[in-house]
Design an enzyme around this catalytic site. Structure first.
Site, PDB file in Angstrom:
ATOM      1  N   HIS A   1      10.780   4.727  15.528  1.00 12.91           N
ATOM      2  CA  HIS A   1       9.575   3.982  15.170  1.00 12.91           C
ATOM      3  C   HIS A   1       9.712   3.592  13.699  1.00 12.91           C
ATOM      4  O   HIS A   1       9.830   4.459  12.831  1.00 12.91           O
ATOM      5  CB  HIS A   1       8.322   4.822  15.406  1.00 12.91           C
ATOM      6  CG  HIS A   1       8.010   5.034  16.860  1.00 12.91           C
ATOM      7  ND1 HIS A   1       7.444   6.194  17.346  1.00 12.91           N
ATOM      8  CD2 HIS A   1       8.197   4.233  17.936  1.00 12.91           C
ATOM      9  CE1 HIS A   1       7.292   6.083  18.666  1.00 12.91           C
ATOM     10  NE2 HIS A   1       7.751   4.907  19.044  1.00 12.91           N
TER      11      HIS A   1
ATOM     12  N   GLU B   1       8.672  16.036  15.550  1.00 16.81           N
ATOM     13  CA  GLU B   1       7.643  15.414  14.721  1.00 16.81           C
ATOM     14  C   GLU B   1       7.656  16.145  13.382  1.00 16.81           C
ATOM     15  O   GLU B   1       7.416  17.350  13.315  1.00 16.81           O
ATOM     16  CB  GLU B   1       6.275  15.532  15.398  1.00 16.81           C
ATOM     17  CG  GLU B   1       6.175  14.868  16.757  1.00 16.81           C
ATOM     18  CD  GLU B   1       6.056  13.350  16.684  1.00 16.81           C
ATOM     19  OE1 GLU B   1       5.759  12.831  15.576  1.00 16.81           O
ATOM     20  OE2 GLU B   1       6.250  12.686  17.717  1.00 16.81           O
TER      21      GLU B   1
ATOM     22  N   HIS C   1      10.831  11.904  14.575  1.00 16.93           N
ATOM     23  CA  HIS C   1       9.632  11.071  14.473  1.00 16.93           C
ATOM     24  C   HIS C   1       8.708  11.601  13.372  1.00 16.93           C
ATOM     25  O   HIS C   1       9.055  12.534  12.640  1.00 16.93           O
ATOM     26  CB  HIS C   1       8.892  11.051  15.810  1.00 16.93           C
ATOM     27  CG  HIS C   1       9.557  10.224  16.862  1.00 16.93           C
ATOM     28  ND1 HIS C   1       9.087   8.989  17.266  1.00 16.93           N
ATOM     29  CD2 HIS C   1      10.671  10.454  17.596  1.00 16.93           C
ATOM     30  CE1 HIS C   1       9.882   8.498  18.200  1.00 16.93           C
ATOM     31  NE2 HIS C   1      10.854   9.372  18.426  1.00 16.93           N
TER      32      HIS C   1
ATOM     33  N   GLU D   1       7.902   5.296  10.815  1.00 17.50           N
ATOM     34  CA  GLU D   1       8.058   6.746  10.679  1.00 17.50           C
ATOM     35  C   GLU D   1       9.389   6.988   9.972  1.00 17.50           C
ATOM     36  O   GLU D   1      10.446   7.052  10.596  1.00 17.50           O
ATOM     37  CB  GLU D   1       8.000   7.409  12.060  1.00 17.50           C
ATOM     38  CG  GLU D   1       6.644   7.203  12.738  1.00 17.50           C
ATOM     39  CD  GLU D   1       6.605   7.646  14.191  1.00 17.50           C
ATOM     40  OE1 GLU D   1       7.545   8.354  14.631  1.00 17.50           O
ATOM     41  OE2 GLU D   1       5.643   7.278  14.896  1.00 17.50           O
TER      42      GLU D   1
END
Length: 533
Positions: free
Chosen positions: A87, A313, A218, A90
């Site tokens: 992404h 994450e 991410h 990110e």
């Protein structure tokens, strides 16, 4: 420079290491230049390359390989990958992977035993940015508005979310429970959701290299996420257990527990209410239990190839200021290193022809967990040279290897996974199946003798081999009457599964041929004799 030198000297005294990693936001050109700089600094352990093709905005997806023998797959050496910046907005993963490359280069040159051993036993591929177009879009927007947008630049230049753009293989698994690996069926609607250039390049890469373990970096929360990512019922949140659920939970914890704060109490992200739940799970979550994602890269790796992938994450702030990057690096450095070592858990080995000693490609490795007395319904296959890697947590296992034209072989072993040690080596040598052999006797290693059982995988392979031999005899003996088509396959299947009742092999095409019927009864007796040996 003097300050840097003094700091390095102090770091060596205190910690035994020093790295001059450059922590800043790198644009596309700077990112490529940085990767080239690392290659020039450590040419003996690095190889830069790009995936075949271009992004929507004509950029390349660049990778830097690190290994003691870059550019070559060494038999028995597992392959690992990190992918960042899928992404575009990110950005932390992108910068951490650049820092990781620089750090490992410096530490290898300095003789850091952990890094030297890792690079001597593992072939590592690092792609800092899978969505360089999205990064540029997000950065331009931030420069113009002075505001960070959670969506601007997330997708690629065609405004497609790349982590929703892979073939949805989970649906096939949920529809057909016998499908659990190497799913090749086409699931994509090219009109509604065409495969993007970045996705296609990544898919080809994932399928070409025999990756064993992987992570996709991410941002937006702080948790290690593992398969399945998509819920079975279609519910927005539902724990969706893969056959390797225990191993995936172990892999996720191998990152979260080594991260500075992921598995510890920490401040929640503003609009993410799951922090308390994550903490109870040691900083990890099942993907679909968090929120269901169809068409993600994580599950594609697991269901199309041998590769186990988790999603990391890395924090609440998707696009933090540069002065926050050093703390991100310190929080993640040890976890990034530790996770790469997990490529070596379980077992590995080479599957060879017992006569020629040549490796057998695409052999199937089936695992029965003796500790829980259950099959792990996710098979892996051997690579081009016959080498294989099977990630497993500690326990007792029975492993059966099968390949067309060979007798199956079964071995039993204990897996202990000593800390940062290469996987337990378990080689297999398969005996070729003789042309005239009607009976398939499973080669079960003495290590399994105390079990007093033959695994289901061996029995299934035994039946398949025998049915093929029966078909071969019928085709040779009754060429005029026996066409060997799908209908005949079905008849053989029914005949075999019903105690070799020869009358069940007769279809309407054969019923008028009484001579054929009488000869087939004699053949049935002959086959029964072989099959009962």
């Amino acid at each position: 420079m003097l300050a840097v030198a003094l700091l390095c000297s102090l770091a060596i005294v205190l910690f035994g290491e020093c790295s001059s990693v450059e922590l800043k936001h790198h644009n596309y050109k700077e990112m490529l230049d940085y990767m080239v700089k690392i290659h020039k600094k450590c040419p003996e352990i690095t190889r830069p390359y790009v995936l075949e093709g271009k992004t929507v905005m004509n950029r390349s997806l660049a990778v830097l390989e690190m290994s003691d023998n870059p550019g070559k797959h060494e038999i028995g050496e597992p392959e690992f990958k990190y992918v960042g910046n899928m992404h575009g907005n990110e950005v932390v993963g992108r910068e951490l992977l650049l820092a990781l490359l620089d750090y490992m280069c410096d530490q290898y040159k300095a003789g850091n035993k952990t890094i030297v051993k890792l690079l001597e036993s593992t072939r590592i591929h690092i792609m800092p940015s899978m969505n360089p177009d999205g990064w540029e879009i997000a950065t331009e927007s931030f420069k113009k508005t002075g505001k960070k947008d959670w969506l601007k630049g997330r997708s690629n230049a065609n405004n497609v979310d790349l982590n929703r753009n892979f073939p949805d293989l989970d649906r096939i698994v949920y529809r057909n429970h016998e499908k659990n690996n190497h799913i090749k069926e086409k699931t994509h609607d090219q009109q509604k959701n065409p495969i993007q250039p970045e996705t296609y390049m990544a898919m080809e890469w994932i399928q070409e290299v025999p990756f064993v373990l992987s992570s996709n970096l991410h941002g937006g929360d702080l948790v290690a996420n593992y398969p399945y990512d998509e819920s079975q019922s279609g519910a927005p949140q539902e724990y969706s257990k893969s056959p390797d659920d225990s191993t995936f939970r172990y892999l996720a914890e191998s990152y979260s527990l080594w991260h500075a704060t992921m598995a510890k109490p920490h401040e929640s992200c503003d609009d993410m209410p799951d922090n308390e739940k994550f903490l109870k799970q040691k900083g990890t979550t099942n993907g679909a239990a968090w929120y269901s994602v169809a068409g993600g890269m994580q599950d594609f790796n697991y269901l199309r190839t041998n590769c186990f992938e988790i999603t990391l994450e890395l924090g609440c702030d998707k696009y933090p200021p540069e002065n926050a990057l050093p703390q991100f690096w310190e929080d993640n450095k040890d976890a990034l290193i530790n996770f790469m070592w997990q490529t070596h858990i379980g077992i590995k080995g080479v599957i060879r022809d017992a006569q020629t000693k040549k490796g057998i490609a695409s052999a199937t490795v089936k695992v029965h967990n003796l500790t829980s007395d259950a099959d792990i319904n996710h098979d892996i296959t051997s690579a081009h040279d016959g080498d294989y890697w099977r990630l497993l947590i500690p326990g007792s296992y029975m492993v059966t290897v099968t390949a067309p034209g060979y007798l199956p072989q079964t071995k039993c072993m204990e897996v202990t996974n000593p800390f940062r040690t290469e996987a337990k080596e378990v080689d297999f040598e398969l005996q070729p199946l003789r042309e005239d052999a009607m009976s398939v006797k499973a080669d079960v290693d003495p290590s399994c003798a105390h079990l007093n059982m033959v695994p289901n995988a061996v029995m299934e392979e035994k039946g398949d081999q025998e049915k093929q031999k029966i078909k071969h005899i019928l085709q040779n003996k009754y060429q005029e009457n026996f066409e060997g088509d799908d209908d005949d396959d079905d008849e053989i299947e029914r005949w075999y599964d019903n105690s070799y009742d020869g009358s069940r092999l007769m279809s309407s095409n054969y019923m008028e041929d009484l001579e054929y019927l009488e000869e087939l009864k004699d053949l049935q007796k002959l086959l029964d004799g072989y099959l009962q040996e």
